[in-house]
Scaffold this active site. Structure first.
Site, PDB file in Angstrom:
ATOM      1  N   HIS A 130       0.817  -1.216   0.000  1.00 21.86           N
ATOM      2  CA  HIS A 130       0.000   0.000   0.000  1.00 21.86           C
ATOM      3  C   HIS A 130       0.849   1.264   0.000  1.00 21.86           C
ATOM      4  CE1 HIS A 130      -3.713  -2.195   0.333  1.00 21.86           C
ATOM      5  NE2 HIS A 130      -3.272  -2.843   1.387  1.00 21.86           N
ATOM      6  N   GLU A 143      -4.938 -12.314   7.598  1.00 21.27           N
ATOM      7  CA  GLU A 143      -5.793 -11.124   7.634  1.00 21.27           C
ATOM      8  C   GLU A 143      -7.163 -11.372   7.012  1.00 21.27           C
ATOM      9  OE1 GLU A 143      -3.793  -7.808   5.675  1.00 21.27           O
ATOM     10  OE2 GLU A 143      -3.092  -9.046   4.021  1.00 21.27           O
ATOM     11  N   ASP A 187      -7.664  -5.463   7.088  1.00 20.10           N
ATOM     12  CA  ASP A 187      -8.315  -6.490   6.262  1.00 20.10           C
ATOM     13  C   ASP A 187      -9.078  -7.496   7.115  1.00 20.10           C
ATOM     14  OD1 ASP A 187      -7.856  -5.885   3.491  1.00 20.10           O
ATOM     15  OD2 ASP A 187      -5.726  -6.174   3.889  1.00 20.10           O
TER      16      ASP A 187
HETATM   17  C1  3PY Z   1      -4.048  -4.661   7.395  1.00 14.22           C
HETATM   18  O1  3PY Z   1      -4.345  -4.206   8.515  1.00 14.22           O
HETATM   19  O2  3PY Z   1      -4.837  -5.222   6.635  1.00 14.22           O
HETATM   20  C2  3PY Z   1      -2.684  -4.508   6.958  1.00 14.22           C
HETATM   21  O3  3PY Z   1      -2.331  -5.062   5.943  1.00 14.22           O
HETATM   22  C3  3PY Z   1      -1.795  -3.669   7.811  1.00 14.22           C
HETATM   23  O4  3PY Z   1      -0.706  -3.238   7.164  1.00 14.22           O
HETATM   24 MG    MG Z   2      -3.925  -5.841   4.799  1.00 11.58          MG
END
Ligand code: 3PY
Ligand code: MG
Length: 250
Positions: A45, A146, A171
């Site tokens: 990101h 995630e 995520d």
């Molecule tokens: C998330 O919180 O999804 C991340 O990838 C943090 O960097």
């Molecule tokens: Mg993420």
């Protein structure tokens, strides 16, 4: 000279990490001079391109700060190029099954433990060379959990023997349908606690993105040992906001 592989110290005691989104060696220098435990360069990101990484990683290493790079996806070829640029570790996003986990961990280790390709071409001969097969020369292989699916397959992911699991709460909160702050502050379904416990049982370090001190306190109490507690974006915007507000009050 660049840091050799990072010991597991980074993931076992890396509570004071700083997340980096800007592709700027100069700002990394300013940050690393203050002595964070590690930096996480965000190639998913954030704005850094492969060609930025050499200077960014070196800027951190000059101050003895290890640099971990989050790559944008699961391409082992790209991960290899990032590792060759000198990064002390790789974070792979959104790992959801054991087979993928095994392939990604393997991409970080030379044969016989993995299938990282060996091309000792970049570093000046004045630098210590990476020695294939020496465990301490491997970059840390860190896998992100995630999503609900990743959580459900945690045992298979841990079986790939990564150096760390890294939770992405942005995520994960979307995938679980819970609020981001609520997840980090109270872990309503016990999922964060469960991940930390199962990582500890497997002898794998557990990390989590928090981005602030306040949001780190819960996870530290649940057993998370490495996290970014701020970011270059946040440092610039909060400091600027503070100075502008101070000026109005002066
Ligand atoms: C998330 O919180 O999804 C991340 O990838 C943090 O960097
Ligand atoms: Mg993420």
């Amino acid at each position: 000279s660049p840091l050799k592989a990072p010991s597991l110290d980074l993931v076992e005691r890396g509570r004071r990490g700083v997340w980096i989104g800007l592709p700027e060696a100069a700002s990394i220098e300013l940050i690393c001079a203050e002595g964070p435990d590690w930096i996480g360069i965000d190639g998913q990101h954030g704005q850094a391109e492969l060609s930025d990484l050499l200077g960014m990683v070196d800027a951190a290493n000059v101050f003895g700060v290890p640099a971990i790079v989050r790559v944008p996806g699961h391409d082992a070829g790209w991960a290899g190029r990032v590792i060759d640029s000198g990064a002390q570790g790789i974070i792979f996003p959104t790992v959801e099954d054991g087979e993928t986990a095994a392939r990604l961990v393997s991409a970080c280790r030379f044969a016989p433990r993995g299938n990282r390709s060996y091309g000792p071409t970049r570093r000046s001969p004045r630098y210590a060379k990476t020695v294939p097969g020496v465990r301490a020369d491997d970059p840390l292989a860190i896998l992100m959990v995630e999503t609900r699916t990743g959580y459900e397959n945690l045992d298979a992911i841990l079986a790939a023997e990564p150096d760390g699991i890294f939770i992405g709460p942005y995520d994960l909160s979307l995938s679980l349908g819970v609020d981001f702050d609520a997840l980090l502050v109270s872990d309503p379904d016990g999922i964060l606690r469960d991940v930390a416990q199962r990582c500890a049982d497997a002898g794998v370090a557990a990390g989590i993105y928090t981005g602030s001190i306040d949001l780190s306190l819960g996870p530290i109490g649940w057993g998370y040992s490495f996290m970014p507690i701020t970011s270059d974006y946040s440092l610039l915007s909060t400091a600027t906001r503070g100075v502008l507000a101070d000026f109005e009050r002066a």
